[in-house]
Design a protein around this motif. Structure first.
Motif, PDB file in Angstrom:
ATOM      1  N   ARG B 160      -4.511 -11.734 -17.534  1.00  0.00           N
ATOM      2  CA  ARG B 160      -3.354 -11.336 -16.935  1.00  0.00           C
ATOM      3  C   ARG B 160      -3.138  -9.871 -17.175  1.00  0.00           C
ATOM      4  NH1 ARG B 160       0.612 -14.606 -15.091  1.00  0.00           N
ATOM      5  NH2 ARG B 160       0.284 -16.860 -15.416  1.00  0.00           N
ATOM      6  N   ASP B 164      -5.489  -7.210 -11.325  1.00  0.00           N
ATOM      7  CA  ASP B 164      -4.520  -6.274 -10.843  1.00  0.00           C
ATOM      8  C   ASP B 164      -3.335  -7.330 -10.168  1.00  0.00           C
ATOM      9  OD1 ASP B 164      -5.496  -3.874 -11.408  1.00  0.00           O
ATOM     10  OD2 ASP B 164      -6.220  -3.635  -9.404  1.00  0.00           O
ATOM     11  N   GLY B 165      -3.870  -8.426  -9.597  1.00  0.00           N
ATOM     12  CA  GLY B 165      -2.730  -9.156  -9.010  1.00  0.00           C
ATOM     13  C   GLY B 165      -1.972  -9.958  -9.987  1.00  0.00           C
ATOM     14  N   MET B 166      -2.678 -10.473 -11.051  1.00  0.00           N
ATOM     15  CA  MET B 166      -1.917 -11.083 -11.979  1.00  0.00           C
ATOM     16  C   MET B 166      -0.956 -10.295 -12.697  1.00  0.00           C
ATOM     17  SD  MET B 166      -4.502 -14.169 -13.212  1.00  0.00           S
ATOM     18  CE  MET B 166      -3.205 -15.108 -14.101  1.00  0.00           C
ATOM     19  N   ASN B 168       0.500  -7.656 -11.829  1.00  0.00           N
ATOM     20  CA  ASN B 168       1.591  -7.365 -11.027  1.00  0.00           C
ATOM     21  C   ASN B 168       2.880  -8.349 -11.106  1.00  0.00           C
ATOM     22  OD1 ASN B 168       1.520  -4.550 -10.493  1.00  0.00           O
ATOM     23  ND2 ASN B 168       0.648  -5.066  -8.418  1.00  0.00           N
ATOM     24  N   SER B 169       2.207  -9.680 -11.099  1.00  0.00           N
ATOM     25  CA  SER B 169       3.360 -10.778 -10.949  1.00  0.00           C
ATOM     26  C   SER B 169       3.516 -11.670 -12.471  1.00  0.00           C
ATOM     27  CB  SER B 169       2.908 -11.619  -9.753  1.00  0.00           C
ATOM     28  OG  SER B 169       1.729 -12.317 -10.185  1.00  0.00           O
ATOM     29  N   ALA B 171       5.390 -11.302 -15.732  1.00  0.00           N
ATOM     30  CA  ALA B 171       6.791 -10.724 -16.486  1.00  0.00           C
ATOM     31  C   ALA B 171       6.695 -10.779 -17.782  1.00  0.00           C
ATOM     32  CB  ALA B 171       7.982 -11.704 -16.051  1.00  0.00           C
TER      33      ALA B 171
END
Lengths: 543, 309
Positions: B160, B164-166, B168-169, B171
């Motif tokens: 995570r 990058d993708g993980m 960014n999403s 929290a």
């Protein structure tokens, strides 16, 4: 103000949606797409992207990626902007209420609350794939995350207070809502992402609900889907603008023409009370692909079916664009279809070769229409029964050319109608081959969710170059054993909207001239294989 | 005094867990029935699910008996729960981290269940045959569970933070949840390895909860770990980690809900109530006034009236 920076310069995050210092958040252009196979690999030989005029830029909101689908209002003061932002917020609350959105509250709630951000969906999305998985704004979770964060921050109790903890860092302003509106129209609602999600989260549904919020609360929707779509259909009878008189003239002309060409009776009965089945075409077929309703008439008559068309307004157009953006319009169109069928006293309604008509009538509207609604079935199953009934004699050698099948998402992935069309093609087309992947794992044609009929501003460039990129590569790969134009090939797409998109795609790249690929429906192949037709029914042209 | 405080704290934390768990689950279950939004393949489609087909492939489908394969649905779900089937098929890289993480948790749940059964047996005075074997087995089960969970949590935290993708999403609360779980796995593994008779102590604690009198001789490390685990349990229903409940609804009630409406069915009656609710959407074409119902709105076509014949 600055232009949005391109890839590698900075990573776009959800909070950037609210940035007012960027004219365009993340511009898209041809250099950001994966290269197509030869002979389509030379960017300089492809048609260039349309440059928007200053007037167009003034009319459209292009602040997301430089592309626009809709003419949106132009607020002149901060107060006017705030009015729209407040309306959006009001709509957001309604979307999460039992009274106003019982239709999708449970799936929406689940999708908003339980995404774990694993990015499995990213590898399933053909739009994200088209950009080599580099364009953050097209990542399937990006749109959902922005929306989720707005819900957390502005709707959930204590949202502002808990924002640092929940990551709800998106500010709500005019730029956020207009970019979010446009972003909802960069997803085809094909639901391939949902199919792979381990949690069962549906990013396509979230895009659908965002569109619905804008339409049902602010009255914002693409003109082609709303004013020129459902509104025109309910007022005049068809989203094509065709009224009953014009319809009858057109169908009569088609019938005569078909009879001349094939020697078979192509008479289409109208408003026959008590008929076994009411066939409802996508009216676009009658105007753009008359051979399709003509072929239907030939097959149904040759098989001795008791069938009818309707000449009642709406009853001759199976289009239901409400499916893509507005539950109210969806219900109005679907209920009208069923009322017409009831009035005629038919036993069932048969969907023509139109994917979204299938999904709207056979599944989504099922729980609106009531338990006494006339049953609905797919033409594909009916055609399978006819083809294998022995009532018509076929000679498959007449279809001895390479054929592949495009699976319309709304018929295949969303309804599970997979095999009937395949059994027909395997029987009637000796050189039938599948695409990879296919069936319920297919890729969207790029025209899904209404895009096929949307060409405002510079949107056509996006839907062809980005939306259809993966599909075009799939088509070329399916015919890779005979790539040259000397071998004529047929791309079978039993769906009007898919055909509209594929027509634009093949024309854009000159695929008939360069690769010998044309396209059409399923019924055309069936008629072409009939033993007794006089002339070949398939024409190697793109129209 | 300490034992009483531990007992009270344990009851409170377990109470919070049960109450919040039930409330959140019921809240999901009581959301109104929705429009059909099924997604192929639907595993209960007998003879068709292997290619994604459905009953809609049949001519006159409404006249044919439906054959639902409930066993296939259960097997599909079992594979999904135990082996994380979807992740295995569509995201193998992440599965290599997520599977040990979840499987470790499952082993701990099984170990916990056995501990409760052991505690219950001691309350009702049943002699446990082969206690030595059971204790050793439970210790191994818990140890492996903690170890797998720890490795998985470390891996998930790493991916995570680096993907990058993980990133960014993800929290902040997701990192916190993973860190809490990691801490629980680490302290658990440490306790299992460091405390002799770990299983007996935990089983004694479980029996103590059932008879409202926890042992007074629990080692400090065991108490600390038990309190940590109970705190985690009380926190769990307020988090996204409730996805193990949500998945029932996303799969069974959305993806696989392809039930058509039939006259007089429970679904039919529920839909009639929903369709009679007032609508307040403000879009001009909706023409809602807060009093008109969904049916009123859907049948309000505002088309030119046809001439009376």
């Amino acid at each position: 103000m600055t232009e949005g920076k391109t890839r590698n310069e900075r990573k776009i995050t959800a909070r950037d949606m609210a940035r007012r210092d960027l004219k365009v958040l993340d511009p898209i252009g041809p250099d950001e797409l994966f290269p197509l196979p030869p002979p389509y690999d030379k960017a300089e030989e492809q048609p260039g992207w349309k440059e928007l005029s200053e007037k167009a830029k003034a009319n459209a909101v292009c602040t997301l990626d430089g592309i626009a689908t809709t003419k949106l209002p132009s607020p002149r003061t901060p107060e006017e902007e705030k009015k729209y932002v407040d309306q959006f917020l009001e709509g957001l609350k309604k979307l999460l209420s039992r009274e106003n959105n019982w239709e999708f509250l449970q799936p929406l709630t689940l999708s908003l609350e339980y995404c774990v951000g694993c990015q499995t969906c990213a590898d399933a999305c053909h739009v994200f794939m088209a950009t080599d998985r580099r364009k953050e704004i097209y990542r399937p979770t990006y749109r959902s995350d922005v929306f989720r964060k707005l819900v957390k921050k502005y709707v959930k109790p204590g949202g502002q207070l808990l924002a640092p903890f929940t990551g709800a860092d998106v500010e709500l302003n005019w730029d956020t809502i207009t970019r979010l509106y446009e972003l909802a129209y960069r997803c085809h609602l094909c639901r391939r992402c949902a199919q792979t999600c381990p949690m069962g989260v549906d990013n396509g549904l979230i895009a659908h609900e965002i569109r619905k919020l804008f339409s049902q609360e602010l009255g914002w929707a693409p003109r082609e889907l709303h004013e020129k779509g459902t509104v025109l259909q309910l007022e005049v009878g068809s989203s094509t603008g065709m009224n009953p008189m014009v319809l009858k003239d057109n169908v009569e002309f088609i019938d005569e023409d078909m009879q001349d060409v094939t020697g078979f009776s192509a008479d289409s009965p109208f408003d026959k009370e008590g008929a076994e089945l009411l066939l409802i075409h996508n009216a676009g077929e009658i105007l753009a692909w008359p051979e399709n309703p003509g072929a239907f008439a030939i097959i149904l008559n040759a098989a001795g079916m008791d069938w009818t068309l309707s000449s009642h307004e709406v009853g001759y157009d199976g289009v239901n664009y409400g499916l893509f953006y507005d539950d109210v319009q969806l219900a109005r169109v679907a209920m009208t279809h069923v009322q017409i069928a009831k009035k005629l006293g038919v036993k069932k309604i048969v969907m023509g070769e139109c994917g979204h008509q299938h999904k709207a009538m056979m599944a989504v509207a099922d729980r609106i229409l009531g338990s006494d609604a006339i049953p609905r079935e797919s033409a594909l199953t009916l055609l399978e029964e006819i083809v294998f009934s022995g009532k018509i004699e076929f000679d498959p050698s007449k279809n001895d050319f390479p054929v592949t099948l495009h699976d319309p998402c709304n018929i295949v992935r969303n309804l599970g109608i997979v095999e009937p069309q395949r059994r027909i093609l395997r029987y009637l087309c000796p050189q039938y081959r599948e695409m990879t992947p296919h069936g319920v794992h297919n890729y969207c044609c790029g025209g899904g969710s209404g895009f096929a009929v949307m060409s405002p501003f510079n949107f056509t460039d996006w839907r062809i170059n980005v939306g259809s990129r993966v599909k075009f590569k799939q088509i070329l790969d399916a015919f890779a054993d005979q790539p040259g134009p000397e071998v004529k090939k047929y791309l079978c797409a039993p769906c009007s909207n898919c055909k509209g998109q594929l027509r634009d795609l093949l024309q854009y790249y000159g695929a008939l001239e360069r690769s010998g690929i044309t396209y059409g429906g399923l019924v055309e192949l069936i008629v072409n294989a009939m033993v007794d037709i006089k002339e070949p029914f398939i024409h190697w042209e793109i129209r | 005094m300490f034992a009483s405080a531990l007992l009270l704290l344990s009851y409170v934390l377990l109470g919070i867990f049960l109450l919040a768990f039930v409330i959140r689950s019921v809240r999901l279950a009581r959301l109104p029935v929705h429009l059909r939004w099924e997604l192929a393949p639907v595993p209960h489609e007998k003879g068709k699910s292997h290619y994604g087909g459905s009953y809609l492939e049949e001519v006159n489908w409404w006249t044919r008996p439906r054959h639902k394969d409930h066993a296939a649905e259960a097997i599909y779900m079992l594979k999904e729960i135990v082996f994380l089937k979807a992740l295995f098929e569509h995201n193998r890289k992440l599965w290599r981290l997520s599977f040990p993480f979840h499987f470790g948790l499952y082993l701990l749940v099984v170990a916990g269940g056995l501990v409760v059964i052991g505690g219950l047996a001691s309350v009702v005075g049943v002699e446990m045959a082969g206690w030595g074997v059971l204790e050793g087995g439970l210790r191994l089960l818990a140890g492996v569970g903690y170890a797998l969970g720890m490795l998985g949590a470390l891996g998930l935290l790493f991916v995570r933070l680096t993907d990058d993708g993980m990133r960014n999403s993800t929290a902040p609360v997701t990192y916190i949840n993973l860190l809490v779980l990691l801490a629980m796995f680490v302290t658990g593994l440490w306790t299992v390895l460091a405390v002799a008779g770990f299983t007996g102590h935990v089983m004694g604690f479980a029996g103590g909860l059932l008879r409202a009198s926890v042992p007074t001789d629990l080692p400090g490390m065991v108490v600390a770990h038990l309190v940590f685990a109970l705190l985690f349990l009380a926190y769990l229903p307020f988090t996204q980690m409730m996805h193990f409940v949500a998945k029932y609804f996303t799969y069974h009630k959305v993806r696989w809900d392809d039930e058509p409406v039939t006259a007089g069915s429970k679904l039919d009656l529920e839909l009639k109530k929903l369709l009679n609710q007032p609508v307040t959407w403000a879009g001009p074409h909706v023409r809602a006034d807060g009093k008109k119902t969904w049916v009123d709105i859907a049948t309000d076509l505002e088309r030119p009236q046809e001439d009376e014949e």
